[in-house]
Enzyme design. Structure first.
Site, short mmCIF file in Angstrom:
data_model
loop_
_atom_site.label_atom_id
_atom_site.label_comp_id
_atom_site.label_asym_id
_atom_site.label_seq_id
_atom_site.Cartn_x
_atom_site.Cartn_y
_atom_site.Cartn_z
N ASP A 1 0.82 -1.28 -0.07
CA ASP A 1 -0.01 0.03 0.04
C ASP A 1 0.96 1.40 0.03
O ASP A 1 2.03 1.41 0.89
CB ASP A 1 -0.95 -0.01 1.38
CG ASP A 1 -1.95 1.11 1.27
OD1 ASP A 1 -2.74 0.98 0.45
OD2 ASP A 1 -1.95 1.93 2.25
N GLU B 1 14.15 -15.27 -0.08
CA GLU B 1 14.76 -16.29 0.85
C GLU B 1 13.67 -17.35 0.84
O GLU B 1 13.71 -18.49 1.16
CB GLU B 1 15.06 -15.77 2.19
CG GLU B 1 16.21 -15.00 2.69
CD GLU B 1 16.10 -14.54 3.93
OE1 GLU B 1 15.48 -15.06 4.84
OE2 GLU B 1 16.36 -13.28 4.21
C1 NOJ Z 1 -4.41 3.09 -0.81
C2 NOJ Z 1 -5.55 2.09 -0.68
O1 NOJ Z 1 -5.85 1.32 -1.66
C3 NOJ Z 1 -6.53 2.85 -0.19
O2 NOJ Z 1 -8.03 2.34 -0.09
C4 NOJ Z 1 -6.27 3.55 0.97
O3 NOJ Z 1 -7.31 4.51 1.63
C5 NOJ Z 1 -5.07 4.33 1.08
N1 NOJ Z 1 -3.85 3.59 0.31
C6 NOJ Z 1 -4.45 4.64 2.52
O4 NOJ Z 1 -4.09 3.50 3.16
#
Ligand code: NOJ
Length: 562
Positions: free
Chosen positions: A208, A257
């Site tokens: 993310d 790994e």
């Molecule tokens: C990207 C994620 O896909 C989204 O849903 C989220 O709100 C933001 N990152 C923050 O984590």
């Protein structure tokens, strides 16, 4: 280790756990619900699933606000449920990728609670980005950064002694404090979290906000006139800082790994993978994330934002293939996910060059042309699934689900709606629970009527049971595309352009070994005569043998070819 590993052409299906299937009937999807529906994905013909977060979380941002990275939220089940899901998926031949959220935690994470209870300058605060405010009384935030969900990116805390104190940084909601990645303890913690899930048997991670972990030194003010989705060349101090790449080199060595650990399940093709969610342009900058010693994949959001215009698509495809070829990586195509308006609705609006990411849609906004949007979405998917590389699908797109554009505003849960001062309706419209059975309560999402976002009546005819086995349904189209893509090894093929079909056409050939597949997408307003040496293998719409109608993609083989 395989010389041609699975992820280079894998089709990966994104599950948003809250909205996929609800086994316990509380109106919120869960892990046992997912496990009970995995056959749907095997029959669809995908290679892997990616699960959006199911970790312990107050759910202020749909689980992307994680309070414990090593445990399952009771809403979704238990660690035993994830073990059962992994086991069942692996038995069905499906890999499982989980979400890793390293940019921030929830404000309910034990580390953040400890940081609030500790003094400025303490080791507890040093895991996050705490700073004194500007102005004599510290009354102004440390810099001018704004949250991605609207409003300031800083929130002031009340110190343990009751006085107004420091500010902490949150690029997203105020309940999502950013970690400080200059702190070695944060690195150690995430390496340990990676190992925790690798030891449990996951096949990889979707990372993310992969472009956000490292901030420019000194946290300088940003030029707020720059929209990074439009101006793709100016580097903002919170995004795509060079230091992020050191983190990914380290993570790559960790997952490597483990690449022999699941040989009993996958034989010698047992790589664990890392896929970046990085909203970075141009393609050359994005491809830095997938250099040979970094991540395996990075979503191609430039392609996702490309309008349904032939010249734009041709440019985007050529440009993105060239960028990843330069570093020896496959391209990773995507049209929809849980953060964007579903492509069946995006394409139902007039298309113009330079479309940015669309905000959420409300009942009083202009509405998309549903029929046109679905026709184009099917054609767009047929185009995407023909391209060499890997592709991600978002749950429900195989049913042709539209964005739910008429959700009542008081049902909205995305923090963007409140934080933007009710100017951005946010992402709930693409997160409405899936319809499985047209005649069941909650369209079969769960055993009862409850669903955490209301499902519209239009979902009934689109339910899985209505489309299963129905000729011409979107579900059957996806199944056919995925089957052909696999049998003709198109994801591993090479692309050569076919010119001379006119400005409104995207046409190319995919060659893989002995097999040549001709792909023609007609984006114009008139029928396109199909060259007579071609035999159609699949069409995204109707076709009468020798013509490709508007907004339709066909895959074909040459009369004497295979
Ligand atoms: C990207 C994620 O896909 C989204 O849903 C989220 O709100 C933001 N990152 C923050 O984590």
């Amino acid at each position: 280790m395989s010389t041609s590993p699975w992820w280079r052409d894998a089709v990966i299906y994104q599950i948003y756990p809250r909205s996929f299937a609800d086994a316990d009937g509380d109106g919120i999807g869960d892990l046992p619900g997912i496990t009970s529906r995995l056959e749907h994905l095997r029959d669809l013909g995908v290679d892997a699933v990616w699960l959006s977060p199911f970790y312990v979380s107050p759910q202020n941002d749909g689980g992307y606000d994680v309070a414990d990275f090593r445990d399952v939220d009771p809403l979704f089940g238990t660690l035993a449920d994830i073990d059962a899901l992994l086991d069942r998926a692996h038995r069905l031949g499906l890999r499982v990728i989980v979400d890793l959220v390293p940019n921030h935690s929830s404000s309910e994470h034990a580390w953040f609670r400890a940081a609030l209870a500790a003094a400025p300058g303490s080791p507890e605060r040093a895991r996050y980005v705490f700073r004194d405010g500007r102005g004599e009384q510290g009354e102004r935030p440390p810099n001018n950064w704004v949250s991605n969900f609207g409003g300031p990116a800083w929130t002031r805390v009340t110190e343990p002694d009751g006085r107004p104190g420091q500010y902490y940084l949150h690029l997203f909601d105020s309940s999502q404090p950013d970690f400080d990645w200059t702190n070695g303890e944060v690195h150690e913690e995430f390496e340990s979290i990676l190992r925790f899930w690798l030891d449990r048997g996951v096949d990889g991670f979707r990372v993310d906000v992969a472009h956000g972990l490292v901030k420019a030194e000194g946290l300088p003010d940003a030029d707020l006139s720059i929209d990074p989705h439009v101006d793709t060349t100016t580097l903002l101090p919170m995004w795509d800082q060079p230091g992020v790449h050191d983190i990914y080199r380290r993570w790559r060595s960790i997952v490597d790994e483990y690449s022999e650990d699941l040989v009993d399940v996958w034989g010698d093709d047992a790589d664990r993978v890392l896929c970046a969610e990085a909203w970075v342009q141009p393609s050359a900058a994005l491809s830095r994330y997938v250099r040979p010693d970094e991540l395996h994949q990075s979503f191609n959001f430039g392609y996702l934002m490309t309008p349904w215009i032939a010249a734009d698509l041709r440019y985007s495809i050529a440009d993105s293939l060239e960028a990843t070829e330069t570093v020896g990586a496959p391209q990773t195509w995507v049209l929809s996910n849980h953060d964007v308006v579903r492509h069946a609705s995006r394409f139902g609006y007039p298309q113009r060059p330079g479309l940015a990411r669309m905000p959420g849609i409300g009942a009083d906004d202009p509405q998309p042309d549903t029929e046109l949007g679905l026709r184009r979405a099917r054609a767009a998917t047929a185009l995407m699934l023909a391209l060499p590389g890997s592709a991600y699908l978002y749950q429900g797109e195989e049913l042709g689900l539209p964005e739910v554009t008429r959700l009542p505003d008081d049902a909205r849960q995305d923090p963007s709606w409140e934080r933007s001062g009710h100017t951005d309706r946010g992402r709930d419209g693409c997160r409405v629970p899936l319809p499985w059975s047209a005649d069941a309560p909650s369209f079969g999402f769960g055993p009862g009527d409850d669903s955490w976002l209301p499902q519209p009546d239009e979902f009934g005819p689109l339910a899985v049971d209505r489309q299963d086995g129905t000729e011409g349904s979107t579900l059957e189209l996806y199944r056919k595309l995925l089957l052909l893509r696999r049998s003709r090894a198109m994801g591993r093929g090479g692309l050569s352009w076919i010119d001379g079909q006119g400005d409104d056409v995207v046409a190319f050939q995919i060659s893989s070994g002995e097999l040549d597949t001709v792909v023609i997408a007609n984006l114009g307003a008139a029928d396109l005569p199909l060259p007579d040496h071609l035999t159609v293998l699949v069409s995204s719409g109707t076709h009468d043998g020798d013509r490709v109608p508007p907004d339709t993609t066909v895959w074909a083989r040459r009369a004497h070819g295979t």
